[in-house]
Design an enzyme around this catalytic site. Structure first.
Site, PDB file in Angstrom:
ATOM      1  N   TYR A 156       0.876  -1.178   0.000  1.00 49.25           N
ATOM      2  CA  TYR A 156       0.000   0.000   0.000  1.00 49.25           C
ATOM      3  C   TYR A 156       0.910   1.224   0.000  1.00 49.25           C
ATOM      4  O   TYR A 156       2.073   1.149  -0.397  1.00 49.25           O
ATOM      5  CB  TYR A 156      -0.915  -0.126   1.241  1.00 49.25           C
ATOM      6  CG  TYR A 156      -2.031   0.862   1.304  1.00 49.25           C
ATOM      7  CD1 TYR A 156      -2.960   0.993   0.272  1.00 49.25           C
ATOM      8  CD2 TYR A 156      -2.186   1.687   2.426  1.00 49.25           C
ATOM      9  CE1 TYR A 156      -3.993   1.912   0.359  1.00 49.25           C
ATOM     10  CE2 TYR A 156      -3.219   2.602   2.515  1.00 49.25           C
ATOM     11  CZ  TYR A 156      -4.116   2.713   1.474  1.00 49.25           C
ATOM     12  OH  TYR A 156      -5.129   3.627   1.547  1.00 49.25           O
ATOM     13  N   GLU A 173     -12.346   4.857  -6.497  1.00 46.51           N
ATOM     14  CA  GLU A 173     -11.045   5.200  -5.929  1.00 46.51           C
ATOM     15  C   GLU A 173     -10.216   6.026  -6.887  1.00 46.51           C
ATOM     16  O   GLU A 173     -10.065   5.676  -8.071  1.00 46.51           O
ATOM     17  CB  GLU A 173     -10.280   3.898  -5.615  1.00 46.51           C
ATOM     18  CG  GLU A 173      -9.009   4.097  -4.825  1.00 46.51           C
ATOM     19  CD  GLU A 173      -9.272   4.551  -3.395  1.00 46.51           C
ATOM     20  OE1 GLU A 173     -10.161   3.979  -2.740  1.00 46.51           O
ATOM     21  OE2 GLU A 173      -8.606   5.497  -2.945  1.00 46.51           O
ATOM     22  N   ASP A 174      -9.670   7.103  -6.389  1.00 48.82           N
ATOM     23  CA  ASP A 174      -8.679   7.908  -7.110  1.00 48.82           C
ATOM     24  C   ASP A 174      -9.131   8.326  -8.506  1.00 48.82           C
ATOM     25  O   ASP A 174      -8.377   8.227  -9.482  1.00 48.82           O
ATOM     26  CB  ASP A 174      -7.335   7.173  -7.137  1.00 48.82           C
ATOM     27  CG  ASP A 174      -6.670   7.189  -5.759  1.00 48.82           C
ATOM     28  OD1 ASP A 174      -7.321   7.613  -4.792  1.00 48.82           O
ATOM     29  OD2 ASP A 174      -5.506   6.783  -5.650  1.00 48.82           O
ATOM     30  N   ARG A 230      -6.238  10.203 -10.960  1.00 51.47           N
ATOM     31  CA  ARG A 230      -5.567  10.919  -9.853  1.00 51.47           C
ATOM     32  C   ARG A 230      -5.119   9.874  -8.844  1.00 51.47           C
ATOM     33  O   ARG A 230      -5.842   9.552  -7.921  1.00 51.47           O
ATOM     34  CB  ARG A 230      -6.524  11.935  -9.226  1.00 51.47           C
ATOM     35  CG  ARG A 230      -5.936  12.879  -8.227  1.00 51.47           C
ATOM     36  CD  ARG A 230      -5.569  12.237  -6.877  1.00 51.47           C
ATOM     37  NE  ARG A 230      -6.647  12.116  -5.926  1.00 51.47           N
ATOM     38  CZ  ARG A 230      -6.691  11.164  -4.988  1.00 51.47           C
ATOM     39  NH1 ARG A 230      -5.758  10.229  -4.881  1.00 51.47           N
ATOM     40  NH2 ARG A 230      -7.701  11.118  -4.152  1.00 51.47           N
ATOM     41  N   ASP A 246     -14.207   6.295  -1.773  1.00 51.95           N
ATOM     42  CA  ASP A 246     -13.266   6.170  -0.659  1.00 51.95           C
ATOM     43  C   ASP A 246     -12.571   7.493  -0.352  1.00 51.95           C
ATOM     44  O   ASP A 246     -12.368   7.839   0.819  1.00 51.95           O
ATOM     45  CB  ASP A 246     -12.240   5.096  -1.047  1.00 51.95           C
ATOM     46  CG  ASP A 246     -11.229   4.848   0.045  1.00 51.95           C
ATOM     47  OD1 ASP A 246     -11.624   4.848   1.214  1.00 51.95           O
ATOM     48  OD2 ASP A 246     -10.046   4.657  -0.289  1.00 51.95           O
ATOM     49  N   ASP A 247     -12.191   8.232  -1.391  1.00 45.06           N
ATOM     50  CA  ASP A 247     -11.427   9.463  -1.151  1.00 45.06           C
ATOM     51  C   ASP A 247     -12.286  10.533  -0.476  1.00 45.06           C
ATOM     52  O   ASP A 247     -11.791  11.309   0.329  1.00 45.06           O
ATOM     53  CB  ASP A 247     -10.839   9.978  -2.471  1.00 45.06           C
ATOM     54  CG  ASP A 247      -9.891   8.951  -3.052  1.00 45.06           C
ATOM     55  OD1 ASP A 247      -8.833   8.731  -2.439  1.00 45.06           O
ATOM     56  OD2 ASP A 247     -10.231   8.314  -4.060  1.00 45.06           O
ATOM     57  N   LYS A 249      -5.911  -1.696  -2.478  1.00 47.80           N
ATOM     58  CA  LYS A 249      -7.048  -1.473  -1.568  1.00 47.80           C
ATOM     59  C   LYS A 249      -7.714  -2.811  -1.230  1.00 47.80           C
ATOM     60  O   LYS A 249      -8.065  -3.078  -0.091  1.00 47.80           O
ATOM     61  CB  LYS A 249      -8.076  -0.538  -2.211  1.00 47.80           C
ATOM     62  CG  LYS A 249      -7.572   0.882  -2.441  1.00 47.80           C
ATOM     63  CD  LYS A 249      -7.714   1.752  -1.213  1.00 47.80           C
ATOM     64  CE  LYS A 249      -7.089   3.120  -1.433  1.00 47.80           C
ATOM     65  NZ  LYS A 249      -7.139   3.999  -0.266  1.00 47.80           N
ATOM     66  N   ASN A 270      -0.456  11.689   0.081  1.00 47.51           N
ATOM     67  CA  ASN A 270       0.321  10.475  -0.191  1.00 47.51           C
ATOM     68  C   ASN A 270       0.966  10.575  -1.560  1.00 47.51           C
ATOM     69  O   ASN A 270       0.459  11.295  -2.417  1.00 47.51           O
ATOM     70  CB  ASN A 270      -0.615   9.262  -0.188  1.00 47.51           C
ATOM     71  CG  ASN A 270      -1.228   9.025   1.171  1.00 47.51           C
ATOM     72  OD1 ASN A 270      -0.541   9.065   2.174  1.00 47.51           O
ATOM     73  ND2 ASN A 270      -2.529   8.790   1.202  1.00 47.51           N
TER      74      ASN A 270
HETATM   75  N1  LIG Z   1      -4.658  10.124   3.983  1.00 46.66           N
HETATM   76  C1  LIG Z   1      -5.616   9.646   3.254  1.00 46.66           C
HETATM   77  O1  LIG Z   1      -6.326   8.701   3.638  1.00 46.66           O
HETATM   78  C2  LIG Z   1      -5.911  10.226   1.920  1.00 46.66           C
HETATM   79  C3  LIG Z   1      -5.040  11.080   1.313  1.00 46.66           C
HETATM   80  N2  LIG Z   1      -5.331  11.604   0.098  1.00 46.66           N
HETATM   81  C4  LIG Z   1      -4.339  12.455  -0.514  1.00 46.66           C
HETATM   82  O2  LIG Z   1      -4.869  13.740  -0.657  1.00 46.66           O
HETATM   83  C5  LIG Z   1      -4.250  14.363  -1.747  1.00 46.66           C
HETATM   84  C6  LIG Z   1      -5.296  15.123  -2.528  1.00 46.66           C
HETATM   85  O3  LIG Z   1      -6.245  14.258  -3.083  1.00 46.66           O
HETATM   86  P1  LIG Z   1      -7.479  14.882  -3.929  1.00 46.66           P
HETATM   87  O4  LIG Z   1      -8.231  15.829  -3.097  1.00 46.66           O
HETATM   88  O5  LIG Z   1      -8.274  13.803  -4.502  1.00 46.66           O
HETATM   89  O6  LIG Z   1      -6.660  15.575  -5.073  1.00 46.66           O
HETATM   90  P2  LIG Z   1      -6.954  16.847  -5.946  1.00 46.66           P
HETATM   91  O7  LIG Z   1      -5.877  16.933  -6.944  1.00 46.66           O
HETATM   92  O8  LIG Z   1      -8.365  16.826  -6.395  1.00 46.66           O
HETATM   93  O9  LIG Z   1      -6.869  18.058  -4.922  1.00 46.66           O
HETATM   94  C7  LIG Z   1      -5.689  18.690  -4.582  1.00 46.66           C
HETATM   95  C8  LIG Z   1      -6.040  20.028  -4.017  1.00 46.66           C
HETATM   96  O10 LIG Z   1      -4.822  20.642  -3.617  1.00 46.66           O
HETATM   97  C9  LIG Z   1      -4.743  21.905  -4.228  1.00 46.66           C
HETATM   98  N3  LIG Z   1      -3.368  22.260  -4.534  1.00 46.66           N
HETATM   99  C10 LIG Z   1      -2.567  21.722  -5.465  1.00 46.66           C
HETATM  100  N4  LIG Z   1      -1.383  22.359  -5.499  1.00 46.66           N
HETATM  101  C11 LIG Z   1      -1.467  23.353  -4.592  1.00 46.66           C
HETATM  102  C12 LIG Z   1      -0.598  24.367  -4.172  1.00 46.66           C
HETATM  103  N5  LIG Z   1       0.619  24.507  -4.703  1.00 46.66           N
HETATM  104  N6  LIG Z   1      -1.002  25.214  -3.203  1.00 46.66           N
HETATM  105  C13 LIG Z   1      -2.235  25.086  -2.680  1.00 46.66           C
HETATM  106  N7  LIG Z   1      -3.107  24.124  -3.011  1.00 46.66           N
HETATM  107  C14 LIG Z   1      -2.728  23.280  -3.973  1.00 46.66           C
HETATM  108  C15 LIG Z   1      -5.554  21.834  -5.507  1.00 46.66           C
HETATM  109  O11 LIG Z   1      -5.902  23.140  -5.893  1.00 46.66           O
HETATM  110  P3  LIG Z   1      -6.813  23.448  -7.185  1.00 46.66           P
HETATM  111  O12 LIG Z   1      -8.175  22.959  -6.791  1.00 46.66           O
HETATM  112  O13 LIG Z   1      -6.730  24.933  -7.303  1.00 46.66           O
HETATM  113  O14 LIG Z   1      -6.219  22.697  -8.312  1.00 46.66           O
HETATM  114  C16 LIG Z   1      -6.708  20.963  -5.028  1.00 46.66           C
HETATM  115  O15 LIG Z   1      -7.678  21.736  -4.396  1.00 46.66           O
HETATM  116  C17 LIG Z   1      -3.494  13.281  -2.503  1.00 46.66           C
HETATM  117  O16 LIG Z   1      -2.115  13.395  -2.241  1.00 46.66           O
HETATM  118  C18 LIG Z   1      -4.003  12.015  -1.916  1.00 46.66           C
HETATM  119  O17 LIG Z   1      -3.010  11.012  -1.873  1.00 46.66           O
HETATM  120  C19 LIG Z   1      -6.500  11.329  -0.551  1.00 46.66           C
HETATM  121  C20 LIG Z   1      -7.393  10.467  -0.001  1.00 46.66           C
HETATM  122  C21 LIG Z   1      -7.146   9.803   1.260  1.00 46.66           C
HETATM  123  C1  LIG Z   2      -5.177   6.884   0.664  1.00 47.39           C
HETATM  124  C2  LIG Z   2      -5.849   7.282  -0.552  1.00 47.39           C
HETATM  125  O1  LIG Z   2      -6.937   6.824  -0.843  1.00 47.39           O
HETATM  126  C3  LIG Z   2      -5.233   8.255  -1.400  1.00 47.39           C
HETATM  127  O2  LIG Z   2      -4.185   8.780  -1.062  1.00 47.39           O
HETATM  128  O3  LIG Z   2      -5.829   8.553  -2.442  1.00 47.39           O
HETATM  129 MG   LIG Z   3      -7.495   7.210  -2.815  1.00 50.16          MG
END
Ligand SMILES: NC(=O)C1=CN([C@@H]2O[C@H](COP(=O)(O)OP(=O)(O)OC[C@H]3O[C@@H](n4cnc5c(N)ncnc54)[C@H](OP(=O)(O)O)[C@@H]3O)[C@@H](O)[C@H]2O)C=CC1
Ligand SMILES: CC(=O)C(=O)O
Ligand SMILES: [Mg+2]
Length: 544
Positions: A75, A214-215, A128, A253-254, A146, A400
């Site tokens: 993972y 997912e993603d 993504r 999931d996200d 997963k 991540n």
């Molecule tokens: N710990 C956990 O269980 C989980 C962790 N994650 C992690 O969360 C992260 C985001 O996932 P997700 O929301 O789907 O991804 P997205 O790409 O949809 O969202 C990323 C967000 O971060 C913003 N962003 C990107 N670059 C910058 C920057 N330089 N300054 C400020 N903001 C910025 C983007 O802005 P804009 O909207 O303007 O493009 C967007 O709003 C991933 O790394 C994923 O691995 C996700 C799910 C679960």
């Molecule tokens: C953990 C997870 O689902 C992610 O980083 O997208």
């Molecule tokens: Mg995910």
């Protein structure tokens, strides 16, 4: 240890060392030795993938008995590299590959899958993957990873799981130019009809199957969750065979899994912070870096926490400040906000800020949450500011894999002199500081989705509604034992199977309460009986 069944012994004589045929040599110990002989995380990943494909029971016994050590190799963080390198390290198929060129035939192709009693599918379109962007067909490994945790972490039977990749092209130029790339060599298409056909194919081929999205990139993630999540709505879908779709039996999931796991950690974090400061638990101001599917999913789940604890939705939303790549998300900053950002944008007329640092300085938050994909975005100055506002600042860098974490555990401990309440998406080792050892927390949806999925399966749930997701968070928050309760936010990982069963029981009960459970037997079952029943059903491999 069990030996290979007597009936087959005669046929196998000479075909393998006698001690393999008759038992007596521990295949799990051998697998562990082989795993330890691999030098790099990706070699370990490849080894473990092969083991899962060839000696399933040995693989899962090894995983279950060594979950803390092995989880990072099946993972996050290693699965991120495996998705990036997929076309190079590929050896044999391990998912269902549905390509855009197969549209019109998805149900037929799906019926080629050798197992029939599928109860849980994880599907990605690879757009993504973690914080690594569009990885095309390589995203199949996130679905595989997963489901590996569904089996290892919740005891769902391996043969009832199905990883699916929707290959709709990729916008990743590196992949498109890679001669080894295994996916469709074309720009990504966005086609709701293809998703409808996919969804309809699952519903007809595997009627009992729960689908975990997912993603997917954020707009798709919100769009398809909204389209398919509610039970029994019959929607028009021309690409489905009947022209209509029966929705339900899915979650994202996200958005929801991450929302649940971070709410659980947040509930325990505010208790610790409040014990140190004497301030009320609900007195919070929360800044998010990242307003995508995960950021908004988590923020909405936290809003629900406040509304269930006496605040109106408007009052609750006032506690939140979302920052994206353009700065503080406000109604009047001049761009056209997508619906998921509008749900939590600051109202027009307030201050505008371009950087996280300015927002943190202005808001003086109690909690800072990173779901931005920007490694190191929580700078020393920002973390020190957080430490100056509160006795125990809450800092959750959740992106991540590891190198995209908004800060490391070591830095957060150093810059707050050990006062930080910390959780990260990928694991960090314990840190020594000032003569004390600090244990980290991993705030990752793998603590919630296995239990949610298991609960839905047990309840035969026809939807995954908000009450079920919220209940999963409460169950996780409540699951700390005496050795964890005053120091950690989450239970230690070696207890995950029990924790998943506990979450599953509460999710199943919530399904019964809200009319989402089709398993009528659960209604009258005592909580302890339900938990025992769920545990008795968990896959518990005994390798030959
Ligand atoms: N710990 C956990 O269980 C989980 C962790 N994650 C992690 O969360 C992260 C985001 O996932 P997700 O929301 O789907 O991804 P997205 O790409 O949809 O969202 C990323 C967000 O971060 C913003 N962003 C990107 N670059 C910058 C920057 N330089 N300054 C400020 N903001 C910025 C983007 O802005 P804009 O909207 O303007 O493009 C967007 O709003 C991933 O790394 C994923 O691995 C996700 C799910 C679960
Ligand atoms: C953990 C997870 O689902 C992610 O980083 O997208
Ligand atoms: Mg995910």
């Amino acid at each position: 240890m069990a030996s290979i069944k007597q009936a087959t012994v005669a046929q196998l004589r000479g075909m393998a060392p006698a001690s393999v045929i008759h038992g007596g040599v521990d295949s799990v110990q051998r697998a562990l030795a082989q795993l330890n002989s691999k030098d790099t995380p990706i070699e370990k990943y490849i080894y473990l993938s092969q083991l899962r494909g060839t000696a399933k029971d040995t693989f899962y016994r090894l995983l279950i008995d060594n979950i803390i050590d092995i989880c990072p190799y099946v993972y996050t963080p290693t699965v991120g590299a495996a998705c990036q390198l997929y076309s190079t390290i590929y050896r044999k198929p391990d998912a269902l590959y549905l390509s855009y060129n197969d549209r019109g035939n998805l149900a037929e192709i799906m019926s080629n899958w050798p197992q029939h009693g599928i109860r849980i599918a994880v599907v990605s379109d690879g757009s993504r993957i973690l914080g690594l962007g569009d990885l095309g067909i390589g995203g199949c490994q996130i679905a595989v990873g997963k489901l590996t945790l569904y089996v290892g972490g919740a005891g769902i039977k391996p043969d009832s799981t199905l990883p699916i990749i929707l290959d709709m092209g990729t916008n990743n130029e590196t992949l498109l130019n890679d001669p080894l790339y295994l996916g469709l060599r074309m720009k990504r298409v966005y086609d709701d009809a293809f998703l409808d056909e996919f969804y309809a194919a699952v519903r007809t081929t595997f009627p009992d199957c729960l689908i975990q999205f997912e993603d997917f990139s954020s707009e798709s993630a919100f769009k398809y969750l909204d389209r398919y999540r509610h039970k029994e709505s019959l929607i028009q879908a021309p690409s489905a065979p009947s022209g209509q779709l029966h929705t339900g039996k899915c979650f994202n999931d996200d958005i929801q899994g991450t929302g649940a796991v971070i709410l659980a950690g947040f509930i325990n974090a505010v208790k610790l912070a409040s014990a140190a400061s004497g301030r009320p638990i609900l007195d919070q101001r929360i800044v998010f870096l990242g307003a995508g599917s995960a950021g908004v999913g988590v923020a909405m789940q936290l809003v629900e926490f406040f509304t269930r604890n006496g605040f109106t939705e408007e009052e609750a939303k006032q506690k939140f400040y979302l920052v994206d790549s353009k700065g503080l998300v406000t109604d009047d900053r001049g761009d056209n906000l997508p619906a998921h950002k509008r749900a939590l944008s600051r109202k027009a007329g307030g201050p505008q800020f371009k950087t996280l640092e300015e927002v943190v300085e202005h808001v003086r938050p109690s909690a800072l949450i990173g779901l931005s994909t920007v490694g190191g975005a929580f700078s020393e100055k920002i973390v020190r500011m957080m430490g100056s506002f509160k006795a125990r600042p809450i800092i959750f860098p959740l992106s991540n894999p590891s190198h995209l974490s908004e800060c490391t555990f070591e830095d957060a401990i150093k810059w707050t002199n050990g006062r930080v309440i910390f959780a990260s998406g990928s694991p960090f080792k314990a840190v020594e500081h000032g003569g004390s050892t600090y244990e980290s927390n991993q705030g990752n949806n793998f603590l919630s989705f296995p239990g949610i999925g298991l609960g839905c399966i047990v309840a035969k749930a026809n939807e995954v509604n908000d009450d079920m997701v919220y209940e999963s968070a409460l169950a996780l928050a409540d699951s700390l034992d005496d050795s964890e309760i005053n120091t950690l936010l989450y239970p230690r990982l070696h207890r995950i199977r029990d924790i998943s069963a506990t979450i599953a029981a509460r999710v199943a009960k919530a399904a019964v309460r809200t009319g989402a459970a089709e398993n009528s037997k659960l209604g009258g079952m005592a909580d302890t009986d339900l938990l025992a029943y769920i545990k008795s059903k968990q896959y518990d491999p005994t390798p030959c």
